[in-house]
Design an enzyme around this catalytic site. Sequence first.
Site, PDB file in Angstrom:
ATOM      1  N   HIS A 101     -12.592   3.960   0.838  1.00  0.00           N
ATOM      2  CA  HIS A 101     -12.819   2.848  -0.090  1.00  0.00           C
ATOM      3  C   HIS A 101     -14.185   2.201   0.105  1.00  0.00           C
ATOM      4  O   HIS A 101     -14.682   1.533  -0.794  1.00  0.00           O
ATOM      5  CB  HIS A 101     -11.698   1.818   0.030  1.00  0.00           C
ATOM      6  CG  HIS A 101     -10.438   2.230  -0.668  1.00  0.00           C
ATOM      7  ND1 HIS A 101      -9.479   1.346  -1.099  1.00  0.00           N
ATOM      8  CD2 HIS A 101      -9.990   3.467  -1.020  1.00  0.00           C
ATOM      9  CE1 HIS A 101      -8.486   2.007  -1.682  1.00  0.00           C
ATOM     10  NE2 HIS A 101      -8.768   3.297  -1.637  1.00  0.00           N
ATOM     11  N   ARG A 106      -8.522   5.328   5.218  1.00  0.00           N
ATOM     12  CA  ARG A 106      -8.577   4.846   3.837  1.00  0.00           C
ATOM     13  C   ARG A 106      -9.683   3.812   3.650  1.00  0.00           C
ATOM     14  O   ARG A 106     -10.366   3.804   2.630  1.00  0.00           O
ATOM     15  CB  ARG A 106      -7.228   4.250   3.437  1.00  0.00           C
ATOM     16  CG  ARG A 106      -7.186   3.842   1.973  1.00  0.00           C
ATOM     17  CD  ARG A 106      -5.754   3.582   1.528  1.00  0.00           C
ATOM     18  NE  ARG A 106      -5.700   3.352   0.090  1.00  0.00           N
ATOM     19  CZ  ARG A 106      -5.322   2.191  -0.455  1.00  0.00           C
ATOM     20  NH1 ARG A 106      -4.971   1.175   0.311  1.00  0.00           N
ATOM     21  NH2 ARG A 106      -5.290   2.064  -1.770  1.00  0.00           N
ATOM     22  N   ASN A 163      -7.651  -2.697  -3.250  1.00  0.00           N
ATOM     23  CA  ASN A 163      -7.683  -3.157  -1.853  1.00  0.00           C
ATOM     24  C   ASN A 163      -6.742  -4.321  -1.571  1.00  0.00           C
ATOM     25  O   ASN A 163      -6.268  -4.485  -0.440  1.00  0.00           O
ATOM     26  CB  ASN A 163      -9.097  -3.587  -1.466  1.00  0.00           C
ATOM     27  CG  ASN A 163     -10.076  -2.427  -1.464  1.00  0.00           C
ATOM     28  OD1 ASN A 163      -9.681  -1.282  -1.207  1.00  0.00           O
ATOM     29  ND2 ASN A 163     -11.338  -2.706  -1.754  1.00  0.00           N
ATOM     30  N   HIS A 219      -3.666  11.945   2.422  1.00  0.00           N
ATOM     31  CA  HIS A 219      -2.303  11.438   2.250  1.00  0.00           C
ATOM     32  C   HIS A 219      -1.277  12.182   3.107  1.00  0.00           C
ATOM     33  O   HIS A 219      -0.085  11.938   2.978  1.00  0.00           O
ATOM     34  CB  HIS A 219      -1.909  11.481   0.768  1.00  0.00           C
ATOM     35  CG  HIS A 219      -2.650  10.458  -0.046  1.00  0.00           C
ATOM     36  ND1 HIS A 219      -2.495  10.310  -1.398  1.00  0.00           N
ATOM     37  CD2 HIS A 219      -3.566   9.524   0.311  1.00  0.00           C
ATOM     38  CE1 HIS A 219      -3.270   9.333  -1.839  1.00  0.00           C
ATOM     39  NE2 HIS A 219      -3.950   8.841  -0.820  1.00  0.00           N
TER      40      HIS A 219
HETATM   41  C1  HEM Z   1      -7.462  11.176  -5.063  1.00  0.00           C
HETATM   42  C2  HEM Z   1      -7.379   9.903  -5.371  1.00  0.00           C
HETATM   43  C3  HEM Z   1      -6.629   8.904  -4.549  1.00  0.00           C
HETATM   44  C4  HEM Z   1      -5.740   7.993  -5.011  1.00  0.00           C
HETATM   45  C5  HEM Z   1      -5.328   7.776  -6.455  1.00  0.00           C
HETATM   46  C6  HEM Z   1      -5.246   7.281  -3.868  1.00  0.00           C
HETATM   47  C7  HEM Z   1      -4.329   6.249  -3.931  1.00  0.00           C
HETATM   48  C8  HEM Z   1      -3.702   5.688  -2.853  1.00  0.00           C
HETATM   49  C9  HEM Z   1      -2.658   4.715  -2.925  1.00  0.00           C
HETATM   50  C10 HEM Z   1      -2.113   4.106  -4.215  1.00  0.00           C
HETATM   51  C11 HEM Z   1      -2.262   4.424  -1.666  1.00  0.00           C
HETATM   52  C12 HEM Z   1      -1.186   3.442  -1.236  1.00  0.00           C
HETATM   53  C13 HEM Z   1      -1.763   2.038  -1.247  1.00  0.00           C
HETATM   54  C14 HEM Z   1      -0.723   0.949  -1.099  1.00  0.00           C
HETATM   55  O1  HEM Z   1       0.462   1.241  -1.077  1.00  0.00           O
HETATM   56  O2  HEM Z   1      -1.103  -0.215  -0.996  1.00  0.00           O
HETATM   57  C15 HEM Z   1      -3.057   5.230  -0.786  1.00  0.00           C
HETATM   58  C16 HEM Z   1      -2.937   5.239   0.573  1.00  0.00           C
HETATM   59  C17 HEM Z   1      -3.738   5.999   1.405  1.00  0.00           C
HETATM   60  N1  HEM Z   1      -4.825   6.762   1.022  1.00  0.00           N
HETATM   61 FE1  HEM Z   1      -5.296   7.293  -0.848  1.00  0.00          FE
HETATM   62  N2  HEM Z   1      -5.826   7.763  -2.744  1.00  0.00           N
HETATM   63  C18 HEM Z   1      -6.691   8.753  -3.102  1.00  0.00           C
HETATM   64  C19 HEM Z   1      -7.512   9.465  -2.254  1.00  0.00           C
HETATM   65  C20 HEM Z   1      -7.596   9.268  -0.899  1.00  0.00           C
HETATM   66  C21 HEM Z   1      -8.609   9.850  -0.052  1.00  0.00           C
HETATM   67  C22 HEM Z   1      -9.784  10.702  -0.523  1.00  0.00           C
HETATM   68  C23 HEM Z   1      -8.318   9.453   1.216  1.00  0.00           C
HETATM   69  C24 HEM Z   1      -9.053   9.748   2.495  1.00  0.00           C
HETATM   70  C25 HEM Z   1      -9.750  10.841   2.717  1.00  0.00           C
HETATM   71  C26 HEM Z   1      -7.128   8.645   1.141  1.00  0.00           C
HETATM   72  C27 HEM Z   1      -6.486   8.105   2.219  1.00  0.00           C
HETATM   73  C28 HEM Z   1      -5.356   7.318   2.144  1.00  0.00           C
HETATM   74  C29 HEM Z   1      -4.575   6.940   3.294  1.00  0.00           C
HETATM   75  C30 HEM Z   1      -4.810   7.410   4.723  1.00  0.00           C
HETATM   76  C31 HEM Z   1      -3.565   6.099   2.835  1.00  0.00           C
HETATM   77  C32 HEM Z   1      -2.495   5.381   3.671  1.00  0.00           C
HETATM   78  C33 HEM Z   1      -3.094   4.084   4.207  1.00  0.00           C
HETATM   79  C34 HEM Z   1      -2.145   3.281   5.084  1.00  0.00           C
HETATM   80  O3  HEM Z   1      -1.039   3.718   5.401  1.00  0.00           O
HETATM   81  O4  HEM Z   1      -2.564   2.155   5.451  1.00  0.00           O
HETATM   82  N3  HEM Z   1      -6.737   8.529  -0.157  1.00  0.00           N
HETATM   83  N4  HEM Z   1      -3.933   5.984  -1.531  1.00  0.00           N
HETATM   84 CA   LIG Z   2     -19.484   0.565   0.141  1.00  0.00          CA
END
Ligand code: HEM
Ligand SMILES: [Ca+2]
Length: 294
Positions: free
Chosen positions: A42, A38, A70, A169
Amino acid sequence: QLSPNFYATTCPNLPTLVQNAMRQAVTREARMGASILRLFFHDCFVNGCDASILLDDTATFTGEKNAGPNLNSARGFEVIDTIKTRVEASCNATVSCADILALAAREGVVLLGGPSWIVPLGRRDARTASQSAANSNLPSPSSDLATLISMFSAKGLNAREMTALSGGHTIGQARCSLFRTRIYNETNIDSSFATTRKANCPASGGDNNLAPLDSLTSTRFDNNYYKDLVARRGLLHSDQQLFNSGSQDAVVRTYSINNAAFASDFAAAMVKMSNLSPLTGTNGEIRKNCRVVN
Ligand code: HEM
Ligand SMILES: [Ca+2]
Ligand SMILES: [Ca+2]
């Protein structure tokens, strides 16, 4: 312009250093593979893959760590610090933090059972960061499909690539405050799934309680995320948008039954994302410490 062989002579053991450090980190906590993936997303979506997200805020410098997407959310910075320290010990002032993050993200995915890909290298590190760009360029969990498509399109990634990258995800966790509206107010959701999630995400309070983004295999990089979407078990509003009688339904169905198709599309889209406006040549710098500009 980037090249996989960029450090072949100047830091030949770079891939091994990153791999070993990531193995240690993921063994300690499987979620770290997700957190680093992530971080890379970002970074790349905010003025390119230039390690801007790694810069700490100071009294005179506003970075991206306190931007909405973030704050209290991005994690794994200590792991990048550890890798950087080891890389500096081995190849002083040679490897950028941006390249370390790109390699670490791939290792995290591979260690959790996902696909590998060849990481183009030669990025340099930004001397600046943009909190406002972090706030405006990163998608929100409340985004609708049209917004998701347009935000990825603004980065040169098409709808199918957006859907494949959202498969990130398949690993990791999210906080209750970001999926509460989904489980309490939305109707395109499996009711037993909603009930289960409500147990650890009350209607008020418990904002930071965590739930897995993938209901069954949040430490395994597989296609179960898409099976969840087909079963209306997407955790975030934005997740379920990919399977909600819209243009991505067919892609989601394909990935849900064909892990190889997902793995190969995800890997290809990661390479594309990793090429987002890198600093090269004499632009930017090779940071000594990933948290501060030289
Ligand atoms: C499509 C739009 C996306 C949205 C709206 C989104 C949104 C989010 C949100 C809200 C969270 C949880 C954050 C929290 O609870 O603090 C999250 C976690 C995560 N996102 Fe996304 N995300 C998107 C795309 C992506 C992409 C493209 C990737 C990587 C290729 C990604 C990888 C991750 C990962 C691995 C987590 C878990 C992180 C952890 O457990 O520390 N996300 N995302
Ligand atoms: Ca950058
Ligand atoms: Ca999974």
